[in-house]
Design a protein around this motif. Structure first.
Motif, mmCIF file in Angstrom:
data_model
loop_
_atom_site.group_PDB
_atom_site.id
_atom_site.type_symbol
_atom_site.label_atom_id
_atom_site.label_comp_id
_atom_site.label_asym_id
_atom_site.label_seq_id
_atom_site.Cartn_x
_atom_site.Cartn_y
_atom_site.Cartn_z
ATOM 1 N N ASP A 594 47.092 -8.816 -61.168
ATOM 2 C CA ASP A 594 48.510 -9.188 -61.164
ATOM 3 C C ASP A 594 48.714 -10.214 -62.287
ATOM 4 O O ASP A 594 48.964 -11.398 -62.055
ATOM 5 C CB ASP A 594 48.882 -9.772 -59.798
ATOM 6 N N TYR A 595 48.581 -9.731 -63.533
ATOM 7 C CA TYR A 595 48.544 -10.616 -64.695
ATOM 8 C C TYR A 595 49.878 -11.330 -64.939
ATOM 9 O O TYR A 595 49.900 -12.481 -65.367
ATOM 10 C CB TYR A 595 48.132 -9.826 -65.935
ATOM 11 N N GLU A 596 50.972 -10.651 -64.652
ATOM 12 C CA GLU A 596 52.286 -11.263 -64.867
ATOM 13 C C GLU A 596 52.485 -12.461 -63.944
ATOM 14 O O GLU A 596 53.051 -13.478 -64.355
ATOM 15 C CB GLU A 596 53.398 -10.236 -64.663
ATOM 16 N N LYS A 597 52.012 -12.332 -62.700
ATOM 17 C CA LYS A 597 52.127 -13.454 -61.756
ATOM 18 C C LYS A 597 51.293 -14.641 -62.248
ATOM 19 O O LYS A 597 51.723 -15.795 -62.166
ATOM 20 C CB LYS A 597 51.654 -13.031 -60.358
ATOM 21 N N ALA A 598 50.094 -14.345 -62.724
ATOM 22 C CA ALA A 598 49.219 -15.409 -63.246
ATOM 23 C C ALA A 598 49.885 -16.092 -64.432
ATOM 24 O O ALA A 598 49.896 -17.333 -64.527
ATOM 25 C CB ALA A 598 47.876 -14.821 -63.650
ATOM 26 N N LYS A 599 50.457 -15.298 -65.318
ATOM 27 C CA LYS A 599 51.125 -15.843 -66.506
ATOM 28 C C LYS A 599 52.295 -16.728 -66.109
ATOM 29 O O LYS A 599 52.450 -17.848 -66.620
ATOM 30 C CB LYS A 599 51.603 -14.692 -67.397
ATOM 31 N N GLN A 600 53.114 -16.258 -65.169
ATOM 32 C CA GLN A 600 54.290 -17.020 -64.766
ATOM 33 C C GLN A 600 53.901 -18.331 -64.079
ATOM 34 O O GLN A 600 54.505 -19.376 -64.306
ATOM 35 C CB GLN A 600 55.169 -16.177 -63.821
ATOM 36 N N LEU A 601 52.861 -18.249 -63.253
ATOM 37 C CA LEU A 601 52.367 -19.455 -62.574
ATOM 38 C C LEU A 601 51.954 -20.512 -63.601
ATOM 39 O O LEU A 601 52.323 -21.692 -63.489
ATOM 40 C CB LEU A 601 51.181 -19.096 -61.676
ATOM 41 N N LEU A 602 51.202 -20.099 -64.601
ATOM 42 C CA LEU A 602 50.695 -21.038 -65.609
ATOM 43 C C LEU A 602 51.825 -21.582 -66.485
ATOM 44 O O LEU A 602 51.855 -22.772 -66.802
ATOM 45 C CB LEU A 602 49.630 -20.354 -66.464
ATOM 46 N N LEU A 603 52.778 -20.709 -66.864
ATOM 47 C CA LEU A 603 53.911 -21.160 -67.677
ATOM 48 C C LEU A 603 54.753 -22.184 -66.924
ATOM 49 O O LEU A 603 55.188 -23.201 -67.490
ATOM 50 C CB LEU A 603 54.774 -19.959 -68.095
ATOM 51 N N ASN A 604 55.003 -21.904 -65.639
ATOM 52 C CA ASN A 604 55.786 -22.843 -64.819
ATOM 53 C C ASN A 604 55.087 -24.190 -64.720
ATOM 54 O O ASN A 604 55.722 -25.244 -64.775
ATOM 55 C CB ASN A 604 55.993 -22.272 -63.409
#
Length: 804
Positions: A594-604
């Motif tokens: 779930d790469y998009e979730k990981a990306k969004q978590l880190l960006l936030n």
């Protein structure tokens, strides 16, 4: 959940099978003539074992050797738990009298104890051929079958013994052990209880009952079991400590303290129970320690030795002002006696820790003026020299000290520290080991030696040092923690449980025993119970990474990753600034693809915590590399991260590594050079730049790389030393490089790049056959590890050329 054992009786647990066949009788003497033999027997029967052994030894030294002499010597060995000698004497007994069935039966039991199953079975069968209904030999045979995994055959034998005698305690114990192994805990407990009705004081059975209740997670039953042991054996302090430990782990602190105070009241003249109580208070109610210490001082009266020991403990535990008060009291009471001078020297050591060097020098001079041979003052002077970074003078002083007094563990420990400063690890280890010969619990000598053996994967040797340390200081939290961790590493769950239980009394950080307890449950496959403890720990310590990681692993083992994800998402929602949970959560998202979730978590999180964004950018680069199916996206993340965190070494090193990976060595070189310019002692950047230069086509760069790597010549780091050795080889100094590489490959035999360098060095030294072997090994290791190494293509090409 909690298991308490009294080490002294540990080898007799019914669960260990041997315990169902508890060896009985006495020590071991020898007989000379019949007169000495008979006297030896008489003394043995009376319990006068010292006299018995003298008679029997005299008898065995005569020419007229009798089997009974060696048999009674074996009985005396058994009394002393000297089973190795017992086996030798039983061998001799059977050799002289092959029909001594009692000796054969005992020999079978000793064989079982040593794990010689076929030999144990042979003795059991011999006795049964003469006495077919012999219950002890049947149980010996059943015990062998259990060890061999023949549970049905063992059960059949045990059932026949019980049918013939419902009160055979050993048979009931063995049957209970079989039930325990099958996880039929209620049946095992019923059998043990029925056996205890017949033999109330049977210690192995009582300890086995605790083990069963522990596996049933019945804490109240365990407490009751220990209460009963304390009642039956009122003088066995370890049972009281075990009970206090369980009270402590279950937050029944008042009961634990009451038990420790009861032990203290019965031993007012001893220092150890006082220190045990202080250690408990220090771990559980720190604000009461100083008050308790003052009360102990008041009750100690003029006992300066007790006051000194209590003050030393207070100092070691960080209560400097209180300890100083106790030490000054001793100094006033004792004046210039050795005890008084010791107190004055320790006070000077406190000044040393505060870097009040002039005050220290003055105190040392005053003590030595009274007694020029006072060792502790000389040792303090050596500590002062080390603090002032003057190891050579310290070594000179310490060598004089050990020449006149070679039983000072601290003198050898300080010599070890001095050699560490001089980067002479061989001499350092030699002196640390000498210190441990004198005092196995010298922590400053123990830690480097124990850690070194563990790092070298020599766990058996590490354990030997640890066991000696614990024998000397059984309540030392560091030793207990080390032992629990080692037991867990080696899957010795029962030993680990006992250690964690003791640690619960004395650990200042209450998270440590709970975390180790969770490790034990996880290791034993009790994942649900482990998860409960990890979750409890994370409530109190939200950033504890290992608890989070093990929580996830435990859920994974139950095939419940979704529950781990739910817990961590909720945990992150409660602790939004917790970067540790963000890292673990992003890893789970990645594992779920779930790469998009990981990306969004880190960006936030980067937006929320820009001042703590370095690890977030590092994690985001990995996500972007997967999402973008390439490393350009990762490079952009590193660049952006460096805009926010200019010249951050971690991001800079990551970006330089990426440039090297893509063949852009000039950009990598620029970054390494900039990092070194900012911090000339950045070893990793120096190593990477040196390695990059050594691989250059420019002879000037290759020489410069070697010059940079020379700083690693004596450093205890295989990777850095490999760079230095490779620099030697590339600069035409193949024999020198070969010598270094051969020493390194002993330490790291599975490092492909090191093998490649060794192969090239052998080839350049004229050893073509050995070069081929090493190059093949390098390539094979790389394929097995599924990991490339710098120079793999060159290695393959070179190997092909050499083989054709």
């Amino acid at each position: 959940m909690l298991i308490g054992k009294f080490r002294k009786y540990k080898s007799f647990l019914p669960y260990l099978v041997v315990n169902a066949l508890v060896l009985t009788a006495c020590n071991s003497p020898e007989e000379m003539a019949d007169n000495h033999l008979q006297k030896g027997k008489e003394f043995f029967e009376k319990g006068e074992y010292d006299k018995a052994i003298l008679e029997l030894k005299t008898s065995s030294q005569s020419g007229d050797q009798r089997s009974d002499t060696y048999y009674y010597m074996a009985l005396l060995d058994e009394k002393n738990n000297n089973f190795k000698s017992m086996r030798e004497n039983l061998f001799k007994t059977v050799e002289l009298d092959p029909n001594n069935l009692e000796a054969r039966q005992k020999l079978g039991k000793v064989h079982l104890l040593f794990g010689d199953l076929d030999k144990a079975l042979e003795q059991a069968n011999f006795v049964l051929s003469a006495r077919p209904e012999d219950a002890d030999s049947k149980l010996l045979k059943a015990s062998v079958y259990i060890r061999q995994g023949k549970k049905d055959q063992a059960t059949e034998i045990v059932d026949t013994v019980i049918a013939a005698n419902l009160e055979n305690i050993d048979a009931l114990s063995l049957k209970a052990a079989i039930f325990f192994e099958d996880n039929q805990l209620d049946k095992a407990l019923d059998l043990v209880n029925s056996a205890l009705i017949k033999d109330t004081k049977n210690l192995p059975l009582r300890l086995f009952k605790i083990k069963i209740n522990a596996k049933r997670n019945n804490i109240e039953a365990i407490i009751d079991d220990y209460k009963e042991l304390v009642r039956i054996y009122p003088d066995a302090e370890n049972f009281k400590l075990s009970l206090a430990s369980i009270y402590s782990m279950t937050d029944k602190l008042e009961l634990a303290e009451a038990l420790l105070r009861e032990m203290l009241d019965k031993n007012q003249d001893k220092v150890e129970p006082k220190i045990v109580l202080l250690e408990f208070l220090n771990a559980k109610v720190k604000d009461r320690v100083e008050g308790e210490f003052k009360s102990m001082l008041a009750k100690s009266g003029k006992n300066s030795t007790a006051i000194l020991e209590l003050s030393k403990w207070m100092l070691a535990s960080g209560y400097i002002d209180a300890a100083s008060g106790g030490l000054m009291q001793v100094a006033e009471m004792e004046g210039n006696s050795n005890t008084g001078l010791t107190a004055k020297t320790i006070l000077a050591e406190i000044a040393l820790n505060k870097k009040e060097y002039e005050k220290v020098e003055k105190s040392i001079a005053e003590v030595l003026a009274v007694n020029s041979d006072f060792v502790e003052a000389s040792l303090l002077k050596a500590r002062l020299l080390l603090a002032q970074n003057n190891p050579d003078q310290a070594i000179e002083l310490l060598n004089k000290t050990v020449w006149t007094k070679n039983d000072s563990d601290n003198a050898f420990m300080l010599l070890g520290q001095a050699y560490v400063l001089k980067k002479d690890q061989k001499q350092a280890d030699k002196n640390f080991k000498q210190a441990l010969e004198i005092n196995p619990a010298n922590i400053q000598a123990f830690s480097p030696i124990y850690g070194g053996y563990l790092q070298a994967n020599q766990k058996e040797t590490a354990r030997q040092y640890l066991d000696k340390a614990l024998k000397s200081k059984p309540n030392q939290a560091l030793f207990l923690t080390n032992k629990a961790e080692l037991d867990i590493l080696e899957k010795k769950w029962d030993d680990a449980q006992e250690t964690v239980q003791r640690l619960a009394l004395f650990s200042k950080n209450k998270a440590v025993p709970f975390y180790l307890q969770a490790n034990i449950l996880q290791g034993k496959g009790q994942y649900a119970d482990a998860i409960k403890l990890y979750e409890k720990l994370l409530v109190e310590f939200p950033e504890h990474l290992n608890s989070m990681a093990n929580l996830v692993r435990s859920y994974e083992a139950l095939k419940q990753r979704d529950k781990a994800l739910s817990f961590l998402e909720a945990h992150q929602a409660k602790h939004k600034d917790n970067l540790v949970v963000v890292g673990v959560l992003s890893d789970i998202y990645m594992a779920n693809k779930d790469y998009e979730k990981a990306k969004q978590l880190l960006l936030n999180q980067i937006k929320m915590s820009p001042d703590k964004s370095v690890p977030l950018y590092l994690a985001l680069a990995k996500v972007e590399a997967v999402l973008g199916k390439g490393i350009d996206n990762a490079r952009e993340v590193y660049v952006k991260g460096l805009q926010v965190n200019p010249d951050d070494p971690q991001l800079s090193m990551a970006l330089a590594g990426l440039y090297e990976q893509t063949g852009n060595k000039s950009e990598a070189r620029k970054i390494y050079e900039r990092l070194i310019a900012m911090n000339p002692d950045t070893n990793l950047a120096i190593n990477n730049l040196a390695a990059l230069l050594i691989e250059s086509n420019s002879s000037e760069d290759v020489l410069k790389g070697l010059e940079m790597a020379e700083r690693f010549k004596d450093m205890d780091n295989t990777y850095f030393q490999d760079t230095y050795a490779w620099g030697l080889v590339k600069n035409g100094k193949s024999k020198e490089g070969l010598a270094v590489l051969e020493s390194l490959v002993v330490k790291e035999p599975k490092m492909p790049e090191l093998r490649y360098h060794l192969g090239v060095a052998h080839f350049k030294s004229g050893n073509k056959a050995t070069a081929i072997v090493e190059l093949k090994q390098a390539i094979a290791l790389s394929e097995k590890q599924q990991k490339a190494f710098a120079g793999r293509d060159e290695a393959k090409k070179m190997l092909s050329e050499l083989e054709h």
